[in-house]
Write a protein that holds these residues in place. Structure first.
Motif, short mmCIF file in Angstrom:
data_model
loop_
_atom_site.label_atom_id
_atom_site.label_comp_id
_atom_site.label_asym_id
_atom_site.label_seq_id
_atom_site.Cartn_x
_atom_site.Cartn_y
_atom_site.Cartn_z
N SER A 34 7.69 -28.71 38.70
CA SER A 34 6.17 -28.03 37.39
C SER A 34 6.00 -28.98 36.65
CB SER A 34 7.65 -26.86 36.68
OG SER A 34 8.90 -27.22 36.27
N LYS A 42 -2.85 -23.46 33.36
CA LYS A 42 -1.77 -22.37 33.31
C LYS A 42 0.01 -23.52 33.82
CE LYS A 42 -3.57 -19.25 36.26
NZ LYS A 42 -3.70 -17.61 36.31
N ASN A 44 1.85 -24.53 37.33
CA ASN A 44 1.61 -24.36 38.19
C ASN A 44 3.47 -25.90 39.12
OD1 ASN A 44 0.41 -24.72 40.49
ND2 ASN A 44 0.06 -26.89 40.71
N TYR A 70 -4.22 -30.41 43.15
CA TYR A 70 -4.60 -30.07 41.71
C TYR A 70 -3.39 -30.69 40.53
CZ TYR A 70 -5.10 -26.39 38.68
OH TYR A 70 -5.31 -25.15 38.16
N SER A 71 -2.21 -30.46 41.12
CA SER A 71 -1.37 -30.73 40.11
C SER A 71 -1.48 -32.01 39.27
CB SER A 71 0.42 -30.65 40.53
OG SER A 71 0.49 -29.37 41.78
N CYS A 97 5.30 -24.16 48.51
CA CYS A 97 4.56 -24.74 47.02
C CYS A 97 4.47 -25.82 47.71
CB CYS A 97 5.68 -24.71 45.82
SG CYS A 97 5.74 -22.82 45.48
N SER A 101 -2.17 -24.74 47.11
CA SER A 101 -3.09 -25.38 45.78
C SER A 101 -2.89 -24.00 45.04
CB SER A 101 -3.62 -25.93 46.40
OG SER A 101 -4.25 -26.76 44.98
N GLY A 102 -2.01 -24.52 43.49
CA GLY A 102 -2.93 -23.81 42.49
C GLY A 102 -3.79 -24.04 42.15
N ARG A 103 -4.82 -24.60 43.09
CA ARG A 103 -6.62 -23.96 43.00
C ARG A 103 -6.90 -22.63 42.82
NH1 ARG A 103 -7.00 -29.33 44.93
NH2 ARG A 103 -7.76 -30.80 43.48
N ASP A 106 -1.62 -18.66 42.27
CA ASP A 106 -0.19 -18.84 40.75
C ASP A 106 0.65 -18.83 41.57
OD1 ASP A 106 1.49 -18.14 38.80
OD2 ASP A 106 0.51 -16.62 38.01
N LYS A 107 1.43 -19.83 41.61
CA LYS A 107 2.08 -19.73 42.72
C LYS A 107 4.08 -19.33 41.96
CE LYS A 107 0.99 -24.53 45.20
NZ LYS A 107 1.29 -25.66 45.01
#
Ligand SMILES: Cc1cc2nc3c(=O)[nH]c(=O)nc-3n(C[C@H](O)[C@H](O)[C@H](O)COP(=O)(O)O)c2cc1C
Length: 207
Positions: A34, A42, A44, A70-71, A97, A101-103, A106-107
């Motif tokens: 995380s 935000k 991720n 993204y992370s 996950c 992608s967190g792009r 919202d995981k």
């Protein structure tokens, strides 16, 4: 030495084939890392298999992340993350996950995982994961496809349900997940504790 451990497989029975050089180290963990939760990012989640313990004192671990994730930008900017060790219950979520992608999603919201407060970093922990390891980056190394982040473990949380009456950690209760060359496995039964190969069995004590 009458007590030497002997392999059940004799080398004369084993034939070898050359294999393409690659990441064949197995098993490794597959963890939910995380990140975010500060500096406008935000929270991720990213699934990471290239992770490992690298130092006992100070306690350190590493994660290898591709710059296109993204992370990556989040971790590079905030210089911190949490390694959440999933249990078998979270195997499907862990894989998911690593596919999304967190792009775009919202995981936390999509998986229903609960972000909880970390003790020493601003990234959230994943409440449902049995072990949460909070990390602050000390060094990073661009290796090629991946950047290796070397990080100090600054806090650890474990689910209280894993502690026995004496407060001892009973990880066998966690039902941990392993990843081996592209496949997920359930960790099996415990075979003994660290040093069991040289420990005197009860019947040998006093002889
Ligand atoms: C089992 C598994 C292990 C993975 N290990 C890594 C890894 O070690 N490093 C990495 O950069 N990506 C790894 N990935 C891929 C990322 O998790 C994936 O690209 C993810 O969608 C990135 O999310 P993000 O864009 O929100 O950061 C792995 C994926 C899976 C399913």
């Amino acid at each position: 030495m009458h007590n030497r451990p002997r392999s059940a497989t004799k080398h004369t029975l084993v034939q070898k084939r050359s294999f393409k050089p690659g990441n064949m180290l197995a098993p490794v963990p597959a963890v939910l890392v995380s990140c975010g939760g500060s500096q406008g990012f935000k929270p991720n989640l990213i699934t990471i298999a290239w992770t490992g313990s690298i130092c006992s004192d100070p306690p350190m671990l590493s994660v290898s992340v591709r710059p296109e994730r993204y992370s990556y930008g989040i971790i590079q900017t905030t210089q911190e993350f949490v390694v959440n060790v999933p249990s078998l219950d979270q195997a499907k979520i862990t894989d998911w996950c690593g596919m999304k992608s967190g792009r775009n999603v919202d995981k936390f919201a999509e998986t229903g995982l609960t972000p909880g407060p970390a003790l020493k970093v601003k990234s959230p922990i994943v409440m449902e994961c049995p072990i949460n390891i909070e990390c602050k980056i000390k060094q990073s190394l661009n290796l090629g496809s991946h950047t290796l982040f070397l990080a100090e473990v600054v806090a650890v949380q474990v689910s209280s349900s894993l502690l026995d009456a004496k407060g001892k950690l009973r990880l066998e209760k966690a039902g941990l997940l392993a990843f081996a060359v592209g496949q997920y496995f359930a960790l099996g039964r415990s075979l003994g504790r660290f040093g069991f190969s040289i420990k005197k069995s009860k019947k040998n004590v006093g002889r």
